[in-house]
Write an enzyme that holds these catalytic residues in place. Structure first.
Site, PDB file in Angstrom:
ATOM      1  CE  LYS A   1      -3.433   5.031  -1.813  1.00  0.00           C
ATOM      2  NZ  LYS A   1      -4.449   5.618  -2.710  1.00  0.00           N
TER       3      LYS A   1
ATOM      4  CE1 TYR B   1      -3.876   2.245   0.448  1.00  0.00           C
ATOM      5  CE2 TYR B   1      -2.583   3.261   2.203  1.00  0.00           C
ATOM      6  CZ  TYR B   1      -3.674   3.276   1.351  1.00  0.00           C
ATOM      7  OH  TYR B   1      -4.544   4.334   1.388  1.00  0.00           O
TER       8      TYR B   1
END
Length: 220
Positions: free
Chosen positions: A175, A171
């Site tokens: 990002k 994740y």
């Protein structure tokens, strides 16, 4: 009546807008005077319909289009932009909110686990930027493209406080990638009057987060 004939401030696409942050963005943009295209997966059709009903009821003059497409599929994103431009006659704002997590540890994660996160979060944002930019350049009126990074895209995390079984590395990587994609795209599209920015929200108490916390608390 086209959006150029109405009192619409413009036309906005909001991806992943059947719930959570995307839903709030869609409602806010409608309140600010934009006609909106709500995008989410087919599995979120009912929630998408509820968002549409809420906007239409509260902002009587606003028009809402629901486009159920998968942002990790390039042809779906192309279709999303084309459908919106055809329905409303133009496209002025795109808010790209793509975020999925991988619920496993780094040391046991598979390539498919990692790819599933990057496919939605990074590729979905890339496709959204690409086809939004093509449409806006063709219109020759500039535009606004907004991506969703995260606090996890500014500083790496070793775990999630409430859900330690997730794999934050995938994740976080996705990002961080969105920040780089956004900055480079902003430079490229600036000459066309298109601004490209990303925001970095912290933890949001969404329905999905509550579900993950429940699963963790009961030992799933």
């Amino acid at each position: 009546m086209t959006s150029t004939q109405s009192n619409s401030k413009g036309v906005a696409i909001i991806t992943e807008s059947a719930q959570g942050i995307g839903r709030s963005i869609a409602i806010r943009l409608a309140g600010d005077g934009y006609d909106v295209a709500i995008n989410d997966l087919e599995s979120n059709k009912e929630n998408s319909e509820e968002v549409k009903k809420e906007i239409v009821a509260e902002f009587l003059e606003r028009r809402v289009l629901i486009v159920l497409e998968n942002v990790s599929v390039e042809e779906d994103v192309k279709g999303l932009v084309e459908s919106t431009a055809k329905e409303f006659g133009r496209l002025n704002v795109v808010s790209c909110l793509q975020q999925v997590h991988c619920q496993t540890h780094l040391i046991i994660a598979t390539s498919d686990d990692f790819e599933s996160v990057l496919s939605v979060n990074v590729k979905g944002t890339f496709y959204s930027y690409k086809y939004a930019a093509q449409q806006m350049i063709a219109q020759g009126e500039g535009g606004r493209i907004i991506g969703a990074s995260s606090l996890a895209g500014k500083k790496g995390k070793s775990t999630y406080a409430a859900v330690p079984l997730c794999m934050p590395c995938a994740y976080c990587a996705s990002k961080f990638a969105i920040r780089g994609l956004t900055q480079s795209t902003a430079i490229e599209l600036g000459r066309n009057g298109i601004t490209v920015n990303a925001y970095a929200p912290g933890t949001i108490q969404s329905a999905m987060r509550k579900f993950r916390e429940l699963c963790f608390n009961i030992g799933w």
